[in-house]
Design a protein around this motif. Sequence first.
Motif, short mmCIF file in Angstrom:
data_model
loop_
_atom_site.label_atom_id
_atom_site.label_comp_id
_atom_site.label_asym_id
_atom_site.label_seq_id
_atom_site.Cartn_x
_atom_site.Cartn_y
_atom_site.Cartn_z
N GLN A 138 0.84 -1.25 -0.15
CA GLN A 138 -0.07 -0.11 -0.04
C GLN A 138 0.96 1.08 -0.12
N ASN A 139 2.23 1.20 0.04
CA ASN A 139 2.95 2.13 0.13
C ASN A 139 3.64 2.25 -1.24
N ALA A 140 4.11 3.80 -1.58
CA ALA A 140 4.95 3.75 -2.59
C ALA A 140 6.23 3.10 -2.61
N ILE A 141 6.75 2.49 -3.45
CA ILE A 141 8.14 1.65 -3.31
C ILE A 141 8.99 2.29 -4.43
N LEU A 142 10.24 2.61 -4.23
CA LEU A 142 10.98 3.08 -5.29
C LEU A 142 12.45 2.61 -4.83
N VAL A 143 13.28 2.24 -5.86
CA VAL A 143 14.64 1.77 -5.87
C VAL A 143 15.48 2.86 -6.64
N ALA A 144 16.37 3.49 -5.85
CA ALA A 144 17.04 4.58 -6.42
C ALA A 144 18.41 4.46 -6.42
N GLN A 145 19.35 4.89 -7.29
CA GLN A 145 20.55 4.68 -7.67
C GLN A 145 21.53 5.71 -6.97
N ALA A 146 22.49 5.37 -6.14
CA ALA A 146 23.38 6.39 -5.46
C ALA A 146 24.45 6.90 -6.66
N PRO A 147 24.85 7.88 -6.95
CA PRO A 147 24.80 9.21 -5.75
C PRO A 147 23.89 10.02 -5.88
N ASP A 148 23.05 10.19 -7.27
CA ASP A 148 21.85 11.24 -7.66
C ASP A 148 20.67 10.60 -7.18
N PHE A 149 20.48 9.54 -6.68
CA PHE A 149 19.23 8.93 -6.41
C PHE A 149 18.38 9.02 -7.70
N ALA A 150 18.87 8.48 -8.61
CA ALA A 150 18.08 8.37 -10.02
C ALA A 150 17.10 7.03 -9.60
N ILE A 151 15.99 7.10 -10.14
CA ILE A 151 15.02 6.01 -9.89
C ILE A 151 15.10 5.04 -10.95
N VAL A 152 15.38 3.65 -10.40
CA VAL A 152 15.42 2.83 -11.30
C VAL A 152 14.23 1.52 -11.32
N PHE A 153 13.33 1.78 -10.22
CA PHE A 153 12.25 0.84 -10.20
C PHE A 153 11.13 1.69 -9.50
N ALA A 154 9.70 1.80 -9.66
CA ALA A 154 8.67 2.51 -9.14
C ALA A 154 7.39 1.55 -9.14
N ASN A 155 6.74 1.30 -8.36
CA ASN A 155 5.60 0.11 -8.06
C ASN A 155 4.62 1.28 -8.46
N GLU A 156 3.09 0.44 -8.59
CA GLU A 156 2.08 1.16 -8.99
C GLU A 156 1.60 2.34 -7.76
N GLN A 157 1.85 1.89 -6.72
CA GLN A 157 1.56 2.81 -5.65
C GLN A 157 2.33 4.42 -5.87
#
Length: 713
Positions: A307-326
């Motif tokens: 039910q939470n928004a889940i992101l996977v971010a790549q250091a060091p600039d925290f570029a998003i590599v994955f995002a779920n539907e939430q």
Amino acid sequence: MDNGLEQRVERAAVGGPRYAQWLALGYLVGIVLCALVIYAEFRQIDRQIETLVRERGSVLFHLVELTRDWNASHGGIYAPVTEETQPNPYLKHPKRDVVTTDGMRLTLVNPAYMTRQIAEVAERVDGVKFHITSLNPLRPANAADPWETEALRLFEQGRSEVLMEQNIAGMPVHRYMAPLFVKESCLKCHADQGYKVGDIRGGISVTMPAESILAIRAEQRLRVLLTFGGAGAAILLLLHFAASRSRRHFLHLQQVSAGQERLIAERTQALSEANSHLRDEVAERQRKEEQISQSEARYRSVIEASQNAILVAQAPDFAIVFANEQAAVLFGQEPERIVGQQLAAFVAPHDRDMVAGRLARRIKGEPVSPTTRVRFARPDGSHLRVGDVHVARIEASPAAVQWVVSIKDVTERLADERALQIAAAVMESASEGIIVTDAANRIIQVNPAFTAITGYRPQEVQGKDLRFLGASQHDPEFFDLLWLKLEQDGHWEGEVWNRRPDGSVYVVWLSISAISDDGADSGGRHVATFIDITQRKEVEELLRHRAQSDPLTDLPNRTLFYDRLQVALSQARRYGHEFALLYIDLDYFKAVNDSMGHAAGDQLLVETAHRLLQAVRESDTVARLGGDEFAVILPQIGGRSEVEEIARRVLSAVARPYQLTAGEARVSASIGGAIYPQHGGDLEGIRASADAALYRAKEAGRNTYRLAERQSV
């Protein structure tokens, strides 16, 4: 110390066994509650373990399935004939065995054969066993065991997967199985068995060692048992200590002064702070367990179901590599448009510097609180949302540091909390009394104005039916109509008479509204507001009385008299009965007024009014028309004789001597009467007939009565 307090102290002093019983009951309740909490936590741990095992089995199954699909889409693959890879005796294919130009023997490996070899490799490396099976296998070794047979039957009934924990050869394992559906590429080998595309060909069972996972479950259960068991024991001991101390202090009240009550309050505050500290520790423990649960949510299916928004971010600039539907819902964009952008692009401008600073400190390893409340928005500033953000590092390859960002959208919750705060403030500060009842009309909440108006404290009315406030001034039909209108229209308002605890009666203007289904989750079904209008009603009644009453005798005045005469006429016409009108003039009143003074005249008029009321029936109306002129309305008479009897009583009453302050006075009365409908069919006719009869009574020498002569109607 008052008598009530002394009696309570005496009862408490001899109430040792009862105190022990209550104490034992408290321990029992505490143990039961603690056991229920531990049981709930065990269930949560079991669900997490089951989700983890199910995801692991699903991933392994789909890997094997994809490998089989790839093999089948190529029509099988050729592999060198070795001691481990011998020609498949169950494969019927014209080109099963071939020889290359350099003399190497090759044999065709179909999907089933390749699955078996993969299973052998997986079993040697990880202890994971794969078994491809069917209810109609070509190869005897592929026959299903009892558990697999039951799973295949469930697949045919619509089940998509089966998971079970078993003990095989003394070793705990988790068994996962999913169906294999016939695809176009499968018909090359199985068309002669009558299968069609979409049929269930069989399934692949995955047997996974469970020792490590069960060890984790046991460790988590032990942790929960120690945490909540210790917390429960501490709470019970604290409550025992509080009960014991309170009892001793209560017994000591008969000898101490009011100053010791302050000491009790301080001890109670200390106990409350200890309980609060314990609750904070439990909450902190729960928060840490939630962090552990979030760290285990790496599997895609669990992340997508979150039910939470889940992101996977790549250091060091925290570029998003994955995002779920939430996350897509939170940011208002599709997941594929979110991937590739920096996390800061979705942070509202007011919070970007704060978020950037916290992320930088986290990368450097500096201590930063794991959870932060952040405002998010689209790059153009629209779609503003508020979320509680939790950031955790993925302990993987140091060369590519990634972070899991979990965002819980609390926008609606904050709005609801604000609305609740506003509603609570309105209820506490409102000058109108407010009552909230449940579906059974029992009171569940009141505001301070309710106590100020009714005299009842909240604890005295909670759980009681709303009607207990009534003053028995309304019949049952009144409330039946009230609730019927409320059910039909959702609202009712009007005057209601109530009674306070001291017995005093007051009237309120009450407004009741039904709470909609969306707002009734808390249990509330109706909300009522009311104001005390008793003084307003008293003023209105006083003004009405003054406007309709004679100020000297307090009898109805001329205006009210004619209103009641009209009512008497209307009722007589409607129901077909008779009524009479009497005009009364006092004889020799002017002589009393002139000789004894106006005060004596007023006193005589007041006494005359009193005598007239005693001479007539209770249902009759006596009015003063002005000066020494009076009138009487006799509704529903039994005939002329009854009117004459009342007239004679009036003459007798008026003729008695008057003992006034100024001395004794004597007067008499002249009476003229008319009966409806004999002496007139309307008000003017009745009044004219009575007036003419009065004139004839005066001509007859006064101190007598005359009834009007019959007229045609």
